[in-house]
Design a protein around this motif. Structure first.
Motif, PDB file in Angstrom:
ATOM      1  N   PHE A   1       0.841  -1.200   0.000  1.00  0.00           N
ATOM      2  CA  PHE A   1       0.000   0.000   0.000  1.00  0.00           C
ATOM      3  C   PHE A   1       0.878   1.252   0.000  1.00  0.00           C
ATOM      4  O   PHE A   1       0.628   2.201  -0.763  1.00  0.00           O
ATOM      5  N   ALA A   2       1.909   1.259   0.849  1.00  0.00           N
ATOM      6  CA  ALA A   2       2.793   2.422   0.940  1.00  0.00           C
ATOM      7  C   ALA A   2       3.539   2.648  -0.368  1.00  0.00           C
ATOM      8  O   ALA A   2       3.666   3.787  -0.848  1.00  0.00           O
ATOM      9  N   ASN A   3       4.027   1.566  -0.983  1.00  0.00           N
ATOM     10  CA  ASN A   3       4.773   1.703  -2.229  1.00  0.00           C
ATOM     11  C   ASN A   3       3.890   2.266  -3.342  1.00  0.00           C
ATOM     12  O   ASN A   3       4.296   3.173  -4.078  1.00  0.00           O
ATOM     13  N   SER A   4       2.664   1.745  -3.445  1.00  0.00           N
ATOM     14  CA  SER A   4       1.747   2.219  -4.475  1.00  0.00           C
ATOM     15  C   SER A   4       1.365   3.675  -4.238  1.00  0.00           C
ATOM     16  O   SER A   4       1.254   4.463  -5.182  1.00  0.00           O
ATOM     17  N   THR A   5       1.184   4.051  -2.967  1.00  0.00           N
ATOM     18  CA  THR A   5       0.807   5.430  -2.641  1.00  0.00           C
ATOM     19  C   THR A   5       1.928   6.401  -2.996  1.00  0.00           C
ATOM     20  O   THR A   5       1.699   7.436  -3.638  1.00  0.00           O
ATOM     21  N   ILE A   6       3.163   6.079  -2.592  1.00  0.00           N
ATOM     22  CA  ILE A   6       4.286   7.002  -2.799  1.00  0.00           C
ATOM     23  C   ILE A   6       4.704   7.043  -4.267  1.00  0.00           C
ATOM     24  O   ILE A   6       4.801   8.114  -4.878  1.00  0.00           O
TER      25      ILE A   6
ATOM     26  N   GLY B   1       3.007   5.977  -6.837  1.00  0.00           N
ATOM     27  CA  GLY B   1       1.879   6.436  -7.642  1.00  0.00           C
ATOM     28  C   GLY B   1       1.698   7.940  -7.587  1.00  0.00           C
ATOM     29  O   GLY B   1       1.227   8.553  -8.550  1.00  0.00           O
ATOM     30  N   SER B   2       2.082   8.563  -6.465  1.00  0.00           N
ATOM     31  CA  SER B   2       1.945  10.020  -6.351  1.00  0.00           C
ATOM     32  C   SER B   2       2.841  10.737  -7.350  1.00  0.00           C
ATOM     33  O   SER B   2       2.412  11.677  -8.027  1.00  0.00           O
ATOM     34  N   PHE B   3       4.101  10.309  -7.470  1.00  0.00           N
ATOM     35  CA  PHE B   3       5.005  10.925  -8.446  1.00  0.00           C
ATOM     36  C   PHE B   3       4.516  10.667  -9.873  1.00  0.00           C
ATOM     37  O   PHE B   3       4.562  11.557 -10.730  1.00  0.00           O
ATOM     38  N   PHE B   4       4.016   9.456 -10.112  1.00  0.00           N
ATOM     39  CA  PHE B   4       3.557   9.115 -11.460  1.00  0.00           C
ATOM     40  C   PHE B   4       2.319   9.918 -11.839  1.00  0.00           C
ATOM     41  O   PHE B   4       2.157  10.343 -12.982  1.00  0.00           O
ATOM     42  N   ARG B   5       1.433  10.151 -10.879  1.00  0.00           N
ATOM     43  CA  ARG B   5       0.190  10.871 -11.179  1.00  0.00           C
ATOM     44  C   ARG B   5       0.417  12.361 -11.394  1.00  0.00           C
ATOM     45  O   ARG B   5      -0.431  13.028 -11.987  1.00  0.00           O
TER      46      ARG B   5
ATOM     47  N   PHE C   1      -4.879  10.806  -1.898  1.00  0.00           N
ATOM     48  CA  PHE C   1      -3.562  11.064  -2.470  1.00  0.00           C
ATOM     49  C   PHE C   1      -3.598  11.065  -3.993  1.00  0.00           C
ATOM     50  O   PHE C   1      -2.842  11.799  -4.643  1.00  0.00           O
ATOM     51  N   GLN C   2      -4.472  10.259  -4.580  1.00  0.00           N
ATOM     52  CA  GLN C   2      -4.642  10.305  -6.042  1.00  0.00           C
ATOM     53  C   GLN C   2      -5.014  11.709  -6.487  1.00  0.00           C
ATOM     54  O   GLN C   2      -4.414  12.265  -7.420  1.00  0.00           O
ATOM     55  N   GLN C   3      -6.018  12.285  -5.841  1.00  0.00           N
ATOM     56  CA  GLN C   3      -6.510  13.587  -6.278  1.00  0.00           C
ATOM     57  C   GLN C   3      -5.523  14.701  -5.968  1.00  0.00           C
ATOM     58  O   GLN C   3      -5.371  15.636  -6.756  1.00  0.00           O
ATOM     59  N   ILE C   4      -4.841  14.612  -4.821  1.00  0.00           N
ATOM     60  CA  ILE C   4      -3.852  15.631  -4.487  1.00  0.00           C
ATOM     61  C   ILE C   4      -2.772  15.694  -5.553  1.00  0.00           C
ATOM     62  O   ILE C   4      -2.380  16.768  -6.020  1.00  0.00           O
ATOM     63  N   THR C   5      -2.265  14.534  -5.944  1.00  0.00           N
ATOM     64  CA  THR C   5      -1.132  14.522  -6.875  1.00  0.00           C
ATOM     65  C   THR C   5      -1.551  14.852  -8.310  1.00  0.00           C
ATOM     66  O   THR C   5      -0.774  15.452  -9.052  1.00  0.00           O
ATOM     67  N   ILE C   6      -2.768  14.477  -8.698  1.00  0.00           N
ATOM     68  CA  ILE C   6      -3.261  14.897 -10.019  1.00  0.00           C
ATOM     69  C   ILE C   6      -3.420  16.416 -10.049  1.00  0.00           C
ATOM     70  O   ILE C   6      -3.052  17.081 -11.028  1.00  0.00           O
TER      71      ILE C   6
ATOM     72  N   VAL D   1      10.827   9.704 -10.943  1.00  0.00           N
ATOM     73  CA  VAL D   1      11.122   9.377  -9.540  1.00  0.00           C
ATOM     74  C   VAL D   1      10.359   8.134  -9.083  1.00  0.00           C
ATOM     75  O   VAL D   1      10.801   7.403  -8.192  1.00  0.00           O
ATOM     76  N   SER D   2       9.212   7.852  -9.712  1.00  0.00           N
ATOM     77  CA  SER D   2       8.408   6.695  -9.293  1.00  0.00           C
ATOM     78  C   SER D   2       9.100   5.367  -9.590  1.00  0.00           C
ATOM     79  O   SER D   2       8.838   4.367  -8.911  1.00  0.00           O
TER      80      SER D   2
END
Length: 488
Positions: A273-278, A280-284, A407-412, A453-454
């Motif tokens: 979960f942590a890996n996908s969140t972090i 995924g944030s850079f990727f999004r 976090f999806q919406q924040i990073t988008i 970075v992702s």
């Protein structure tokens, strides 16, 4: 072997597909809305007599509203029932769409987009929760594919439809088309989706946490959106960052001493979960910037009409839809870690290639780059969205979907803000009055470097991560020969 006794009550394959398709209708409406609005931004700027780059506020106000209210979505779903909340969310989103079409100033549009965001904040994560709480763990990847494939039709239809509407009718109609989709969605939810409620895990709504987290996200994102752009005074920008970061620290302290925080930070102890969140944030950030930069570059940089711009930008969505059926076999064959590193590198490469776009390029060449890039971004999103929940216990699924969606919406949102800021910065440094094609190129390079970075973060996943979900099994370690083992 399933580790959840609740699997006995899971949906059949047919029920799962029907539920996924109905939930996907909400994703379709949101994705259609986002891509049409991005295509219509130059026309709306002209109507409101506003700077086209400042029209990013029409996108970020909606996305920021999503981020602020999403944390409460899991609690509302558990407390009042996922189907009930999902249905009300579609209604609020539809009403917000009508008000957007009636707006006559940028301020009115931003207000209506915020209302849309309130509906969207419940609509998408609660819809996903409806599905994830109703399927077996081994069916998660298939369910995610069924969920996202119809939703990808929105980005395919959006650019050309938006371009046609803006060019030949009016940008206001780009919001009105959500009305019939919303009505159909409400009826389908009422007829075919069963109620999913988990009130025993709901607890009390963490109102203090919701206020602190919302304040932190709203003010920090407002600071990022306005820094260096002359929209508000520098002292206000500094105040946004100071108060926002202070609220974020206060929330961190609060969450560590609250039994059911609105954003459960302890979920970050789950490696996948942590890996996908972090990562995924850079990727999004990269993915969020693309729908904003491309229409602006094609319409303002190349001088294309909105209709022609739409026929080019939808190529990425076609690639995303075409490759979705292959996500499951690829992940089963190679596993999550290898696949996500490869998908990430290729996605970044094809995004960076957009920096080389010029008006002299044939349309087929532009479409080819966007289509192939869309393929790899789609595969990466499927991987992120699936492995995030691979090891999350079912009892914590509501908290996980709220946290992840926030976090999806924040990073988008951050992607749009960084793209707009990069464009303005490059324009100012080069001394141009309006952004040139070279300025757009620099913006594409900057977001590509952030997306890169992702990749090393994905590489830190365990080789066997997500195997129970993908069906892949890493090669076992070679057995140690007892005869050759060193003696103690």
């Amino acid at each position: 072997m399933d580790d959840d006794p609740d699997d006995r009550a899971a949906l059949t394959t047919r029920q799962m597909r029907i539920t996924a398709m109905i939930v996907a209708s909400a994703l379709f409406m949101q994705n259609l809305d986002s891509t049409i609005v991005a295509t219509a931004l130059p026309a709306m700027a002209k109507s409101f007599h506003a700077d086209p780059i400042h029209m990013s506020l029409a996108l970020t106000s909606y996305l920021l509203s999503l981020a602020v209210f999403i944390p409460a979505s899991g609690w509302f779903a558990d407390r009042f029932g996922s189907r009930t909340v999902f249905r009300v969310a579609i209604l609020i989103f539809t009403i917000g769409s009508v008000l957007c079409g009636l707006s006559h100033t940028l301020a009115q549009l931003i207000g209506a987009r915020i209302l849309q965001g309130v509906g969207g904040s419940m609509m998408v994560p609660v819809g996903r929760l409806l599905l994830l709480k109703s399927v077996r763990r081994r069916d998660m990847l298939a369910a995610t594919s069924w969920l996202t494939m119809p939703a990808l039709i929105g980005p395919i239809i959006g650019p050309p439809l938006g371009g046609f509407i803006v060019t030949y009718i009016s940008w206001r109609w780009t919001f009105d088309i959500n009305v019939p989709i919303g009505v159909i969605g409400i009826v389908a939810v009422s007829l075919y989706i069963r109620e999913v409620r988990d009130s025993e895990h709901a607890g009390r709504l963490d109102l203090t946490g919701l206020i602190l987290s919302g304040l932190a996200m709203a003010l920090v994102m407002a600071g990022i959106e306005t820094i260096g752009r002359g929209i508000i005074p520098w002292t206000w920008v500094a105040a946004c960052f100071t108060i926002g970061l202070g609220a974020g620290f206060a929330y961190w302290r609060h969450a560590n001493h609250t039994e059911h925080p609105v954003l459960d930070l302890s979920l970050m102890r789950i490696d996948t979960f942590a890996n996908s969140t972090i990562a995924g944030s850079f990727f999004r950030v990269l993915a969020g910037a693309m729908p904003f930069l491309l229409p602006l570059m094609l319409q303002l940089g190349f001088g294309d009409s909105a209709a022609k711009s739409g026929t080019v930008t939808f190529a990425a969505a076609i690639g995303a839809l075409a490759m979705k059926p292959l996500a499951q076999p690829i992940l089963r064959r190679f596993g999550f870690r290898i696949s996500m590193v490869a998908f990430g590198l290729l996605s970044v490469a094809f995004t960076a290639a957009c920096a080389a776009f010029r008006p002299s390029w044939p349309v087929l060449a532009l479409d080819a780059v966007l289509l192939i890039g869309g393929v790899f971004r789609s595969l990466q999103f499927t991987a992120f969205n699936t492995i995030a929940y691979a090891d999350v216990p079912r009892a914590r699924m509501s908290a996980a979907t709220s946290f992840y969606a926030t976090f999806q919406q924040i990073t988008i949102t951050l992607g749009i803000s960084i793209a707009a800021g990069s464009l303005e910065l490059s324009t100012a440094i080069s001394g141009h009055v309006e952004p040139t094609i070279a300025d757009y190129s620099w913006a594409f390079i900057i977001i590509s470097l952030i997306g890169l970075v992702s990749v090393p973060i994905c590489a830190r996943l365990a080789a066997e991560a997500g195997d129970d979900v993908s069906g892949h099994h890493a090669e076992p370690a070679a057995p140690i020969d007892a005869r050759s083992a060193p003696r103690q």
